[in-house]
Design a protein around this motif. Structure first.
Motif, PDB file in Angstrom:
ATOM      1  N   VAL A 119       0.826  -1.202   0.000  1.00  0.00           N
ATOM      2  CA  VAL A 119       0.000   0.000   0.000  1.00  0.00           C
ATOM      3  C   VAL A 119       0.866   1.260   0.000  1.00  0.00           C
ATOM      4  CG1 VAL A 119      -1.614   1.363   1.382  1.00  0.00           C
ATOM      5  CG2 VAL A 119      -2.048  -1.061   1.011  1.00  0.00           C
ATOM      6  N   ALA A 120       1.951   1.233   0.763  1.00  0.00           N
ATOM      7  CA  ALA A 120       2.859   2.387   0.817  1.00  0.00           C
ATOM      8  C   ALA A 120       3.476   2.667  -0.552  1.00  0.00           C
ATOM      9  CB  ALA A 120       3.949   2.147   1.854  1.00  0.00           C
ATOM     10  N   LEU A 121       3.860   1.594  -1.261  1.00  0.00           N
ATOM     11  CA  LEU A 121       4.434   1.753  -2.598  1.00  0.00           C
ATOM     12  C   LEU A 121       3.385   2.305  -3.564  1.00  0.00           C
ATOM     13  CD1 LEU A 121       6.748   1.344  -4.596  1.00  0.00           C
ATOM     14  CD2 LEU A 121       5.961  -1.021  -4.911  1.00  0.00           C
ATOM     15  N   ALA A 122       2.154   1.766  -3.481  1.00  0.00           N
ATOM     16  CA  ALA A 122       1.077   2.246  -4.351  1.00  0.00           C
ATOM     17  C   ALA A 122       0.760   3.707  -4.064  1.00  0.00           C
ATOM     18  CB  ALA A 122      -0.163   1.377  -4.164  1.00  0.00           C
ATOM     19  N   LEU A 123       0.788   4.076  -2.798  1.00  0.00           N
ATOM     20  CA  LEU A 123       0.507   5.462  -2.421  1.00  0.00           C
ATOM     21  C   LEU A 123       1.598   6.401  -2.944  1.00  0.00           C
ATOM     22  CD1 LEU A 123      -1.541   7.142  -0.821  1.00  0.00           C
ATOM     23  CD2 LEU A 123      -0.117   6.820   1.207  1.00  0.00           C
ATOM     24  N   LYS A 124       2.829   5.938  -2.910  1.00  0.00           N
ATOM     25  CA  LYS A 124       3.949   6.733  -3.422  1.00  0.00           C
ATOM     26  C   LYS A 124       3.796   6.972  -4.927  1.00  0.00           C
ATOM     27  CE  LYS A 124       9.021   6.795  -3.572  1.00  0.00           C
ATOM     28  NZ  LYS A 124      10.275   6.051  -3.207  1.00  0.00           N
ATOM     29  N   LYS A 125       3.403   5.938  -5.660  1.00  0.00           N
ATOM     30  CA  LYS A 125       3.189   6.080  -7.107  1.00  0.00           C
ATOM     31  C   LYS A 125       1.997   6.994  -7.383  1.00  0.00           C
ATOM     32  CE  LYS A 125       5.229   1.660  -8.474  1.00  0.00           C
ATOM     33  NZ  LYS A 125       4.984   0.332  -9.089  1.00  0.00           N
ATOM     34  N   LEU A 136      -4.950   7.531 -13.127  1.00  0.00           N
ATOM     35  CA  LEU A 136      -5.915   6.441 -13.179  1.00  0.00           C
ATOM     36  C   LEU A 136      -5.255   5.100 -12.881  1.00  0.00           C
ATOM     37  CD1 LEU A 136      -7.952   7.620 -16.291  1.00  0.00           C
ATOM     38  CD2 LEU A 136      -8.881   7.285 -13.990  1.00  0.00           C
ATOM     39  N   LYS A 137      -4.108   4.860 -13.487  1.00  0.00           N
ATOM     40  CA  LYS A 137      -3.400   3.599 -13.256  1.00  0.00           C
ATOM     41  C   LYS A 137      -2.942   3.487 -11.805  1.00  0.00           C
ATOM     42  CE  LYS A 137      -1.741   3.116 -18.024  1.00  0.00           C
ATOM     43  NZ  LYS A 137      -0.560   3.152 -18.931  1.00  0.00           N
ATOM     44  N   ALA A 138      -2.389   4.571 -11.267  1.00  0.00           N
ATOM     45  CA  ALA A 138      -1.916   4.566  -9.884  1.00  0.00           C
ATOM     46  C   ALA A 138      -3.081   4.424  -8.906  1.00  0.00           C
ATOM     47  CB  ALA A 138      -1.127   5.845  -9.597  1.00  0.00           C
ATOM     48  N   ASN A 139      -4.193   5.049  -9.232  1.00  0.00           N
ATOM     49  CA  ASN A 139      -5.370   4.980  -8.379  1.00  0.00           C
ATOM     50  C   ASN A 139      -5.900   3.548  -8.303  1.00  0.00           C
ATOM     51  OD1 ASN A 139      -7.529   6.470  -6.872  1.00  0.00           O
ATOM     52  ND2 ASN A 139      -8.814   5.684  -8.513  1.00  0.00           N
ATOM     53  N   ASP A 140      -5.967   2.873  -9.445  1.00  0.00           N
ATOM     54  CA  ASP A 140      -6.425   1.480  -9.463  1.00  0.00           C
ATOM     55  C   ASP A 140      -5.485   0.591  -8.651  1.00  0.00           C
ATOM     56  OD1 ASP A 140      -8.714   1.852 -10.931  1.00  0.00           O
ATOM     57  OD2 ASP A 140      -7.795   1.382 -12.855  1.00  0.00           O
ATOM     58  N   ALA A 141      -4.181   0.792  -8.833  1.00  0.00           N
ATOM     59  CA  ALA A 141      -3.194  -0.022  -8.106  1.00  0.00           C
ATOM     60  C   ALA A 141      -3.311   0.196  -6.603  1.00  0.00           C
ATOM     61  CB  ALA A 141      -1.782   0.317  -8.585  1.00  0.00           C
ATOM     62  N   PHE A 142      -3.554   1.437  -6.189  1.00  0.00           N
ATOM     63  CA  PHE A 142      -3.699   1.740  -4.768  1.00  0.00           C
ATOM     64  C   PHE A 142      -4.906   1.021  -4.173  1.00  0.00           C
ATOM     65  CE2 PHE A 142      -5.905   4.267  -1.543  1.00  0.00           C
ATOM     66  CZ  PHE A 142      -4.967   4.234  -0.528  1.00  0.00           C
ATOM     67  N   HIS A 143      -6.051   1.142  -4.829  1.00  0.00           N
ATOM     68  CA  HIS A 143      -7.266   0.529  -4.285  1.00  0.00           C
ATOM     69  C   HIS A 143      -7.169  -0.998  -4.265  1.00  0.00           C
ATOM     70  CE1 HIS A 143     -10.122   3.819  -3.508  1.00  0.00           C
ATOM     71  NE2 HIS A 143      -9.399   4.484  -4.386  1.00  0.00           N
ATOM     72  N   GLU A 144      -6.553  -1.590  -5.278  1.00  0.00           N
ATOM     73  CA  GLU A 144      -6.393  -3.047  -5.276  1.00  0.00           C
ATOM     74  C   GLU A 144      -5.480  -3.490  -4.134  1.00  0.00           C
ATOM     75  OE1 GLU A 144      -5.790  -5.170  -8.941  1.00  0.00           O
ATOM     76  OE2 GLU A 144      -6.708  -3.551 -10.101  1.00  0.00           O
ATOM     77  N   ALA A 182      -7.464  16.268  -3.666  1.00  0.00           N
ATOM     78  CA  ALA A 182      -8.306  15.865  -2.547  1.00  0.00           C
ATOM     79  C   ALA A 182      -8.363  14.354  -2.426  1.00  0.00           C
ATOM     80  CB  ALA A 182      -9.718  16.431  -2.724  1.00  0.00           C
ATOM     81  N   SER A 183      -8.388  13.653  -3.546  1.00  0.00           N
ATOM     82  CA  SER A 183      -8.414  12.188  -3.541  1.00  0.00           C
ATOM     83  C   SER A 183      -7.151  11.629  -2.911  1.00  0.00           C
ATOM     84  CB  SER A 183      -8.559  11.655  -4.977  1.00  0.00           C
ATOM     85  OG  SER A 183      -9.841  11.942  -5.487  1.00  0.00           O
ATOM     86  N   LEU A 184      -6.003  12.219  -3.252  1.00  0.00           N
ATOM     87  CA  LEU A 184      -4.743  11.750  -2.690  1.00  0.00           C
ATOM     88  C   LEU A 184      -4.717  11.932  -1.175  1.00  0.00           C
ATOM     89  CD1 LEU A 184      -1.870  10.685  -2.930  1.00  0.00           C
ATOM     90  CD2 LEU A 184      -1.110  13.018  -3.467  1.00  0.00           C
ATOM     91  N   LYS A 185      -5.178  13.062  -0.699  1.00  0.00           N
ATOM     92  CA  LYS A 185      -5.217  13.315   0.744  1.00  0.00           C
ATOM     93  C   LYS A 185      -6.102  12.280   1.448  1.00  0.00           C
ATOM     94  CE  LYS A 185      -6.146  17.028   4.104  1.00  0.00           C
ATOM     95  NZ  LYS A 185      -7.102  16.287   4.952  1.00  0.00           N
ATOM     96  N   GLU A 186      -7.235  11.944   0.842  1.00  0.00           N
ATOM     97  CA  GLU A 186      -8.127  10.947   1.426  1.00  0.00           C
ATOM     98  C   GLU A 186      -7.491   9.560   1.407  1.00  0.00           C
ATOM     99  OE1 GLU A 186     -11.606  11.565  -0.900  1.00  0.00           O
ATOM    100  OE2 GLU A 186     -12.121  13.447   0.105  1.00  0.00           O
ATOM    101  N   HIS A 187      -6.702   9.265   0.383  1.00  0.00           N
ATOM    102  CA  HIS A 187      -5.982   7.993   0.343  1.00  0.00           C
ATOM    103  C   HIS A 187      -5.041   7.880   1.545  1.00  0.00           C
ATOM    104  CE1 HIS A 187      -6.455   7.220  -4.279  1.00  0.00           C
ATOM    105  NE2 HIS A 187      -7.585   7.134  -3.614  1.00  0.00           N
ATOM    106  N   GLU A 188      -4.329   8.951   1.804  1.00  0.00           N
ATOM    107  CA  GLU A 188      -3.398   8.955   2.934  1.00  0.00           C
ATOM    108  C   GLU A 188      -4.130   8.760   4.261  1.00  0.00           C
ATOM    109  OE1 GLU A 188      -1.671  12.745   2.217  1.00  0.00           O
ATOM    110  OE2 GLU A 188      -0.125  11.980   0.827  1.00  0.00           O
TER     111      GLU A 188
END
Length: 226
Positions: A119-125, A136-144, A182-188
């Motif tokens: 998850v940390a790696l996906a969040l970094k990307k 879009l690609k990074a967002n999908d990888a993070f949620h998966e 805003a999406s990135l902040k919510e991911h964190e």
């Protein structure tokens, strides 16, 4: 002409099929990321010229994208990029909220060291992404990566399909708004809650996260209404 000139390496067997698939992949991502806007005209001859290929593989690619509902045939208007429909994004979002909040709550209970690394790696990307396509690609990888610890492969498969349908709307909204930050902040914030095993709070935030994106999409759609 839609898109920029692209040249293929045509080595290997079954060249026509491989080229049609690659054309479909490129056009699909350009539609999803809103490089090609909704209702844009798609002319077979222009696509063939762009990719420097015959019209046969282009025809196959366009048939594939039509089957996937990225393109539509309209009387007297030809092949066009499918419109974005508010009712579709609302229905998809509601299904996502139901299934993904369950997944993230279940993931909280099974979140381990390796999961945290993934998850940390996906969040970094996610944070490093700059274009809509990269986002879009990074967002999908993070949620998966976020949902994988739940151990519910059937639910995750359904969610991935829903997210694929939602992606066009998300890409369009990110192109026409500043909501990606805003999406990135919510991911964190989601990651922090999962690390603390606060499954109810994580599920609640995820529901709000999906709803906020959906609200932003609907605002963008209203702005393009004739």
């Amino acid at each position: 002409m839609v898109g920029r000139a692209t040249k293929f390496e045509t080595d290997g067997m079954n060249i026509a099929q491989s080229i049609s698939e690659r054309i479909a992949d490129i056009l699909r991502m350009e539609i999803i990321s809103a490089e090609i806007e909704p209702d844009a005209s798609i002319k077979q001859s222009h696509i063939a010229e762009r990719f420097n290929v015959s019209q046969a593989p282009v025809r196959e690619a366009l048939c594939q994208l039509t089957a996937e509902r990225f393109l539509v045939h309209q009387a007297n208007r030809g092949v066009r990029v499918a419109p974005l429909v508010a009712a579709e994004v609302l229905e998809t979002a509601q299904l996502r909220i139901t299934l993904e909040s369950e997944l993230v709550a279940a993931a909280c209970k099974r979140f381990g060291v390796e999961d945290e690394k993934n998850v940390a790696l996906a969040l970094k990307k996610n944070a490093a992404a700059r274009t809509v396509s990269e986002l879009l690609k990074a967002n999908d990888a993070f949620h998966e990566a976020l949902y994988a610890p739940a151990g519910r492969p059937i639910t995750l498969e359904i969610v991935c399909r829903l997210r694929a349908r939602y992606a066009r709307y998300l890409g369009f909204m990110w192109k026409h708004s500043g909501h990606a930050a805003a999406s990135l902040k919510e991911h964190e914030e989601l990651v922090a809650l999962i690390r603390s095993a606060r499954n109810a709070d994580a599920a609640k935030l995820l529901r709000q996260h999906i709803q906020a994106s959906t609200d932003a999409i609907l605002t963008c759609l209203k702005n393009i209404e004739p």
